[in-house]
Design a protein around this motif. Sequence first.
Motif, mmCIF file in Angstrom:
data_model
loop_
_atom_site.group_PDB
_atom_site.id
_atom_site.type_symbol
_atom_site.label_atom_id
_atom_site.label_comp_id
_atom_site.label_asym_id
_atom_site.label_seq_id
_atom_site.Cartn_x
_atom_site.Cartn_y
_atom_site.Cartn_z
ATOM 1 N N ASP A 55 -19.194 -51.067 4.683
ATOM 2 C CA ASP A 55 -19.569 -50.698 6.052
ATOM 3 C C ASP A 55 -20.920 -49.987 6.100
ATOM 4 N N GLY A 56 -21.800 -50.270 5.113
ATOM 5 C CA GLY A 56 -23.124 -49.670 5.120
ATOM 6 C C GLY A 56 -23.119 -48.183 4.883
ATOM 7 N N VAL A 57 -22.168 -47.710 4.058
ATOM 8 C CA VAL A 57 -21.998 -46.271 3.871
ATOM 9 C C VAL A 57 -23.214 -45.635 3.208
ATOM 10 N N MET A 58 -24.024 -46.421 2.485
ATOM 11 C CA MET A 58 -25.206 -45.875 1.821
ATOM 12 C C MET A 58 -26.375 -45.675 2.782
ATOM 13 N N LEU A 59 -26.188 -46.072 4.043
ATOM 14 C CA LEU A 59 -27.245 -45.925 5.051
ATOM 15 C C LEU A 59 -26.823 -44.909 6.098
ATOM 16 N N SER A 60 -27.795 -44.331 6.761
ATOM 17 C CA SER A 60 -27.478 -43.434 7.869
ATOM 18 C C SER A 60 -27.078 -44.273 9.085
ATOM 19 N N GLY A 61 -26.564 -43.584 10.113
ATOM 20 C CA GLY A 61 -26.152 -44.297 11.320
ATOM 21 C C GLY A 61 -27.311 -45.045 11.956
ATOM 22 N N GLY A 62 -28.462 -44.384 12.042
ATOM 23 C CA GLY A 62 -29.630 -45.038 12.624
ATOM 24 C C GLY A 62 -30.115 -46.203 11.793
ATOM 25 N N GLU A 63 -30.067 -46.046 10.464
ATOM 26 C CA GLU A 63 -30.492 -47.133 9.580
ATOM 27 C C GLU A 63 -29.569 -48.347 9.707
ATOM 28 N N ARG A 64 -28.279 -48.097 9.859
ATOM 29 C CA ARG A 64 -27.348 -49.213 10.037
ATOM 30 C C ARG A 64 -27.659 -49.977 11.319
ATOM 31 N N GLN A 65 -27.952 -49.231 12.387
ATOM 32 C CA GLN A 65 -28.245 -49.872 13.659
ATOM 33 C C GLN A 65 -29.531 -50.685 13.568
ATOM 34 N N ARG A 66 -30.544 -50.104 12.930
ATOM 35 C CA ARG A 66 -31.822 -50.815 12.806
ATOM 36 C C ARG A 66 -31.690 -52.034 11.897
ATOM 37 N N LEU A 67 -30.850 -51.936 10.857
ATOM 38 C CA LEU A 67 -30.635 -53.092 9.982
ATOM 39 C C LEU A 67 -29.981 -54.239 10.760
ATOM 40 N N ALA A 68 -29.046 -53.886 11.636
ATOM 41 C CA ALA A 68 -28.395 -54.911 12.464
ATOM 42 C C ALA A 68 -29.411 -55.570 13.394
ATOM 43 N N ILE A 69 -30.314 -54.773 13.937
ATOM 44 C CA ILE A 69 -31.344 -55.332 14.815
ATOM 45 C C ILE A 69 -32.303 -56.199 14.015
ATOM 46 N N ALA A 70 -32.672 -55.746 12.812
ATOM 47 C CA ALA A 70 -33.554 -56.543 11.950
ATOM 48 C C ALA A 70 -32.914 -57.890 11.624
ATOM 49 N N ARG A 71 -31.623 -57.885 11.369
ATOM 50 C CA ARG A 71 -30.903 -59.125 11.070
ATOM 51 C C ARG A 71 -31.018 -60.113 12.226
ATOM 52 N N THR A 72 -30.917 -59.595 13.451
ATOM 53 C CA THR A 72 -31.023 -60.460 14.622
ATOM 54 C C THR A 72 -32.457 -60.938 14.833
ATOM 55 N N LEU A 73 -33.416 -60.043 14.646
ATOM 56 C CA LEU A 73 -34.816 -60.408 14.847
ATOM 57 C C LEU A 73 -35.263 -61.464 13.842
ATOM 58 N N LEU A 74 -34.690 -61.440 12.641
ATOM 59 C CA LEU A 74 -35.114 -62.378 11.599
ATOM 60 C C LEU A 74 -34.826 -63.824 11.995
ATOM 61 N N SER A 75 -33.754 -64.050 12.738
ATOM 62 C CA SER A 75 -33.433 -65.411 13.158
ATOM 63 C C SER A 75 -34.265 -65.855 14.362
ATOM 64 N N ALA A 76 -34.982 -64.922 14.985
ATOM 65 C CA ALA A 76 -35.942 -65.190 16.072
ATOM 66 C C ALA A 76 -35.373 -66.082 17.161
ATOM 67 N N PRO A 77 -34.252 -65.725 17.782
ATOM 68 C CA PRO A 77 -33.704 -66.548 18.871
ATOM 69 C C PRO A 77 -34.497 -66.330 20.159
ATOM 70 N N PRO A 78 -34.468 -67.279 21.087
ATOM 71 C CA PRO A 78 -35.210 -67.112 22.341
ATOM 72 C C PRO A 78 -34.594 -66.096 23.295
ATOM 73 N N ILE A 79 -33.302 -65.780 23.091
ATOM 74 C CA ILE A 79 -32.623 -64.804 23.952
ATOM 75 C C ILE A 79 -32.047 -63.708 23.077
ATOM 76 N N LEU A 80 -32.294 -62.453 23.428
ATOM 77 C CA LEU A 80 -31.762 -61.321 22.670
ATOM 78 C C LEU A 80 -30.824 -60.507 23.564
ATOM 79 N N LEU A 81 -29.636 -60.204 23.033
ATOM 80 C CA LEU A 81 -28.672 -59.349 23.717
ATOM 81 C C LEU A 81 -28.513 -58.084 22.880
ATOM 82 N N LEU A 82 -28.868 -56.931 23.454
ATOM 83 C CA LEU A 82 -28.814 -55.672 22.727
ATOM 84 C C LEU A 82 -27.845 -54.734 23.437
ATOM 85 N N ASP A 83 -26.751 -54.409 22.767
ATOM 86 C CA ASP A 83 -25.728 -53.542 23.358
ATOM 87 C C ASP A 83 -25.855 -52.146 22.761
ATOM 88 N N GLU A 84 -26.455 -51.235 23.512
ATOM 89 C CA GLU A 84 -26.636 -49.850 23.052
ATOM 90 C C GLU A 84 -27.337 -49.809 21.699
#
Length: 613
Positions: free
Chosen positions: A508-537
Amino acid sequence: MSTSTPARRGMFGRKPSEGPRAKFSQLLPYLLEHKKVLAVVIVLSVIGAAASLAQPLLVSQVITRVEAGQTLDTLVWVLVTLVVVAGLISGFQHYLLQRTGTGVVLSARRRLVSRMLRLPISEFDQRRTGDLVSRVGSDTTLLYAVITQGLVDAVGGALVFVGALIGMLVIDAALLGLTLLVVAASLIIVVGLSGRIRKASQAQQEKVGDLAASVERALSAIRTVRAAGATERENDVIDGEARGAYDKGLQVARVSALVVPIAGIALQVSLLTVLGVGGYRVADGSITIASLVTFVMFLFMMISPLGLAFGAITSTSQALGALGRIQEIIDLPSEDEADVATTVAAPVTSSGAIAFEGVEFSYPEAAHKSEAEKLLAAELGLDAPRDRTVLRGVSFSVPRGQRIALVGPSGAGKSTILSLIERFYDPTAGVVRLDGVDIRSLDRAALRAQIGYVEQDAPVLAGSLRANLTLGAPDASDDDCVDVLRAVNLLGVLDRDPAGLDAQVGEDGVMLSGGERQRLAIARTLLSAPPILLLDESTSSLDGLNEQLLREAIDAVATDRTLIVIAHRLSTVVDSDRIIVLDNGQVIGSGTHSELVDSTPLYRELAKHQLLV
């Protein structure tokens, strides 16, 4: 409380004491996948049965020749050869059965996992993760016993049984009749017990699933449990589940224990009968000593397969109990198969990337009530299904290339809107469109390929940074991964671990801080470069500095992309092209920040509390 309280029933309308039932016919597809190997096993069983049945006949010849004072010649060597051949065949057959049993377990696990990963999201709302994991591990293992503990081996045993029966009939029909009376009585008892074994085994597997679910729940929240001083309480809960599984296991053991000695008792009673009556018949000259010895050998050969048959009944009964739980999941419709027959709305000409038209949505009762709440409602006679309406006539349009924010109090339906866009659920009424097309007419994979979704408290998968980043973009290069980490200000994670992109993030990403986990999830989405982005909090776990850096990163990738952002912090969305305000499942306002401050009291109140007006 009235004495006429209705019986408590589980999720699928059964009483909790009942479980999914499997038939033997449902086991056949798993066996038929290995029909070639099983055919070889059956041929070996026939050869082994012939070798075994020939042994008493040769022993009879040896005794007869010894009594007559004749030489044995090669008879002894033939007998020894048959014994060795039968042993070798048994060993090779055992290997094939072990291999087939392992193959059956593999096949069941592959089918089960494949179905689980394709189930509608609503099924995961209703079921516990630990119980599903238990079905993959514990339940499938019981299928192994069907192959290795008698079912196929009983085929060869049946041949030996019939052959021994014929041999005994030829030697002395009266003696055989007495023997069959004992055997028939034992068979009746075993068949009667087999149903109890299946039910007890099924109940045991249910309890093992409950135990796995409790362990998974506690371990997934271990820090919260420790911080709350609830370690002992959670231990008591898990201990209770373990005790329940133990008690059910004892029930299986008690019933199975009744089966085990029956074959032995049948053999002893049959042997005593044969020796007593047979000795009398030898004395009056009805049969010879050689015939009696041969009859006794055939008796042992007949009882031994009977023991295999008893074992097959026991192991199959246990396996069918587990197979019922496996088939319950496999028989569930997949996400696409579960789609109800609906009339898809005709396409419309629209400049909007996403459009909601009079959308309503209700979660089924089972999807949001805990099991304890449902059982309590049933005890009170309040178990009539009720739906919870989340969205009520929601309509709005998101023009392509714009940034739209959804704001409102908790429970207003914001996250549900994103779930409908992703088709985790379909609307109860109304239409959701993508480029003017009802999304229910689109292939889910094609739809989701156009959408990047970062859920609230987005999970980080155990494994490496690279594995997390490339989840949706498996062909991305290391340079691409580094670039997207730079965009979300995560290069520091690479710098602090010499493994770089191979650095492990922990469960569950225990080696990362809460903010780092959130940013990693966003990076994962940005890497696929979809035309529509949905960001929930997406910025909920970030401090002020990293929030600003992330906003800049999103601004950079938002060019020519459509963004729908959910946020409680209005400061992160005040510069959106349009802000949609929701309350109690309805759109109560739409416009820019300044327009909403003037026109929508709820938004003005939210902005006041956050010092934005």
